[in-house]
Design an enzyme around this catalytic site. Structure first.
Site, PDB file in Angstrom:
ATOM      1  N   PHE A 152       0.874  -1.173   0.000  1.00 17.55           N
ATOM      2  CA  PHE A 152       0.000   0.000   0.000  1.00 17.55           C
ATOM      3  C   PHE A 152       0.916   1.229   0.000  1.00 17.55           C
ATOM      4  CE2 PHE A 152      -2.671   3.248   1.897  1.00 17.55           C
ATOM      5  CZ  PHE A 152      -3.865   3.044   1.239  1.00 17.55           C
ATOM      6  N   ASP A 224       2.508  -5.098   8.489  1.00 22.13           N
ATOM      7  CA  ASP A 224       1.294  -4.290   8.343  1.00 22.13           C
ATOM      8  C   ASP A 224       0.122  -5.280   8.253  1.00 22.13           C
ATOM      9  OD1 ASP A 224      -0.922  -2.933   7.272  1.00 22.13           O
ATOM     10  OD2 ASP A 224       0.333  -1.504   6.181  1.00 22.13           O
ATOM     11  N   TYR A 249     -10.479   0.182  11.007  1.00 19.68           N
ATOM     12  CA  TYR A 249     -11.733   0.568  10.333  1.00 19.68           C
ATOM     13  C   TYR A 249     -12.138  -0.414   9.238  1.00 19.68           C
ATOM     14  CZ  TYR A 249      -8.055   2.954   7.622  1.00 19.68           C
ATOM     15  OH  TYR A 249      -6.899   3.262   6.942  1.00 19.68           O
ATOM     16  N   LYS A 250     -11.364  -1.485   9.055  1.00 20.70           N
ATOM     17  CA  LYS A 250     -11.738  -2.470   8.040  1.00 20.70           C
ATOM     18  C   LYS A 250     -12.481  -3.623   8.731  1.00 20.70           C
ATOM     19  CE  LYS A 250      -7.579  -1.398   5.315  1.00 20.70           C
ATOM     20  NZ  LYS A 250      -8.091  -0.454   4.347  1.00 20.70           N
ATOM     21  N   ARG A 400     -12.137  -4.963  -6.580  1.00 22.64           N
ATOM     22  CA  ARG A 400     -11.871  -5.627  -5.286  1.00 22.64           C
ATOM     23  C   ARG A 400     -13.185  -5.943  -4.592  1.00 22.64           C
ATOM     24  NH1 ARG A 400      -8.094  -2.938  -0.843  1.00 22.64           N
ATOM     25  NH2 ARG A 400      -9.969  -1.706  -0.687  1.00 22.64           N
TER      26      ARG A 400
HETATM   27  C1  PLP Z   1      -2.164  -2.112   3.909  1.00 26.33           C
HETATM   28  C2  PLP Z   1      -2.480  -0.707   4.326  1.00 26.33           C
HETATM   29  N1  PLP Z   1      -1.574   0.002   5.001  1.00 26.33           N
HETATM   30  C3  PLP Z   1      -1.823   1.265   5.389  1.00 26.33           C
HETATM   31  C4  PLP Z   1      -3.020   1.877   5.100  1.00 26.33           C
HETATM   32  C5  PLP Z   1      -3.225   3.330   5.463  1.00 26.33           C
HETATM   33  O1  PLP Z   1      -3.685   3.492   6.723  1.00 26.33           O
HETATM   34  P1  PLP Z   1      -3.977   4.938   7.341  1.00 26.33           P
HETATM   35  O2  PLP Z   1      -4.714   5.721   6.302  1.00 26.33           O
HETATM   36  O3  PLP Z   1      -4.838   4.602   8.524  1.00 26.33           O
HETATM   37  O4  PLP Z   1      -2.715   5.556   7.723  1.00 26.33           O
HETATM   38  C6  PLP Z   1      -4.013   1.164   4.425  1.00 26.33           C
HETATM   39  C7  PLP Z   1      -5.316   1.788   4.137  1.00 26.33           C
HETATM   40  O5  PLP Z   1      -6.177   1.263   3.527  1.00 26.33           O
HETATM   41  C8  PLP Z   1      -3.724  -0.153   4.007  1.00 26.33           C
HETATM   42  O6  PLP Z   1      -4.623  -0.869   3.319  1.00 26.33           O
END
Ligand code: PLP
Length: 426
Positions: A152, A224, A249-250, A400
């Site tokens: 990500f 992560d 939040y997921k 997705r």
């Molecule tokens: C794998 C992954 N890492 C990090 C994040 C970003 O998280 P945040 O916006 O809470 O910093 C996301 C957001 O969807 C994600 O899917």
């Protein structure tokens, strides 16, 4: 090609036999088929009343007294202890606060600092069970950070910044390449940042094996868990993970922008040197001292004043797990059944070659989503949403579909594939 009726009947039978089916009633849902819980989880029905209590009584009536009397001050650790069993951690190692992005920063800098400290002291600094040579005494300086190249974007951006700040070289690579790179030049690697489940393809990476490889090389791993926390067993303690972060939040349904979590394994906590040492992580926060002295335990990962409204909405959302004694193993069993069934329905309804699944077939390599590639994915997803099936689109060409076992059923899955076939035909 199967008859739609067969699959509708199959869905009905699977729903009737689903031990988690009753949990759907705990969420606010309508006749939309919601397959976007891997982006924003649905609202548990009891959360609004709890948030109203926090706002009207705790804030409105008790005001400042709530920091003590309503448990606001200790909420980051208390809620961390509620998330801990969902990611396979014993209590006292998870703290909730800030975003995943910020926690990636804290964890990755702390990982590099620990690797460097090992080299400076010529010892493992209390790591104890480390099989590799984190000792570094006399060895080369650990000046490389490995990062999942398919990660990500935020993780990649932050890793690049951490590399610049710490004087490391950043090496983007696929998770599959990590073991061979470690075997080749592991004594140069300080830290490795990996995703448990790839946000785009839904591929599940081998956390136990990769963690073992990083540790054997004497480096530190940061996982992560955004797409695995609440979706599948993680086993942080069991697999000896060093540091981990994840969002709430997921699959944990904490609400839009709900705070993230940070795991620091217990035996590393005394050495966790946060790059963001705020007053909330001070050993004596109300001592108002000019010199920083870190708190012990998970609180060391805190920074500033917690976001109480979001934090307590998340705490309420976690009741779904505790009150119904939902096990992550049961969630995983259903998740695999849902994704299997979706792939089966897509194969039956969608003409050959129109979409290509980029999510692995093997259960051991699949998270809780299915990603389908097609050239016109953005337009197809718009048409799906217009027809009441909500997934999402990730540029440039991926549809997705996230399957949250707490509230997605097999009839949803069959409907989604059927509507997808129509949207693709338009
Ligand atoms: C794998 C992954 N890492 C990090 C994040 C970003 O998280 P945040 O916006 O809470 O910093 C996301 C957001 O969807 C994600 O899917």
């Amino acid at each position: 090609m199967s008859e739609p009726l067969d699959l509708k009947n199959a869905a009905e039978a699977l729903d009737a036999a689903d031990p988690l089916a009753a949990l759907r009633a705990r969420f606010v849902l309508d006749d939309v088929t919601y397959l976007d819980g891997n982006s924003l989880g649905a609202l548990p029905a009891h959360v609004p009343a709890r948030v109203a209590d926090v706002v009207l009584r705790q804030w409105g009536e008790l005001r400042i007294r709530s920091w003590e009397e309503s448990g606001w001050w200790t909420a980051p650790e208390r809620i961390g202890d509620r998330i801990a069993p969902l990611v396979g951690a014993a209590a006292g190692q998870v703290v909730v606060g800030d975003s995943t992005s910020v926690n990636v920063f804290k964890a990755l800098v702390a990982a590099v600092r620990m690797a460097r400290a090992d080299g400076a002291t010529g010892g493992t600094g209390g790591v104890g069970d480390r099989t590799g040579d984190r000792t570094g005494g006399g060895g080369p300086v650990r000046d490389e950070i490995l990062v999942d190249a398919t990660t990500f974007p935020t993780d990649g951006y932050i890793a690049e910044s951490v590399a610049r700040m710490t004087g490391c070289t950043l090496r983007p690579l696929t998770p599959a390449e990590v073991p061979s790179v470690l075997a080749d030049r592991g004594d140069r690697v300080a830290a490795v940042l990996l995703n448990h489940v790839d946000y785009r393809t839904g591929r599940l990476h081998d956390l136990p094996a990769l963690t073992a490889a990083v540790r054997a090389a004497g480096a530190y791993v940061v996982w992560d868990l955004c797409h695995s926390a609440g979706a599948l067993p993680v086993g942080l303690d069991e697999h000896g993970v060093d540091l981990a972060v994840g969002c709430t939040y997921k699959y944990l349904n904490g609400g839009p922008g709900s705070p993230a979590f940070l795991y620091v394994r217990r035996d590393l906590q005394a050495r966790f040197d946060s790059p963001l040492p705020g007053w909330n992580s001070h050993a004596e926060p109300f001592g108002m001292r000019s010199a920083y002295a870190p708190a012990s335990g998970a609180a060391r990962g805190r920074v500033g004043t917690p976001d109480i409204l979001s934090l307590l909405a998340l705490e309420a959302a976690l009741d779904v797990w505790d009150e119904d004694a939902v096990s992550v193993t049961a969630v995983r069993t259903k998740s695999l059944a849902l994704t299997d069934f979706f792939l089966r329905c897509v194969e039956a309804y969608v003409p050959d070659g129109r979409v290509e699944s980029v999510t692995p077939r093997a259960h051991a390599e699949r998270g809780s989503q299915v990603a389908l590639r097609c050239d016109d994915a953005g337009d197809v997803m718009k048409r799906l949403i217009e027809r009441g099936v909500v997934g999402d689109y990730r540029a440039p060409d991926v549809l997705r579909f996230g399957f949250t076992p707490l509230y997605v059923g097999f009839a949803d899955v069959e409907r989604a594939a059927r509507v997808l076939a129509r949207a693709l035909a338009d």
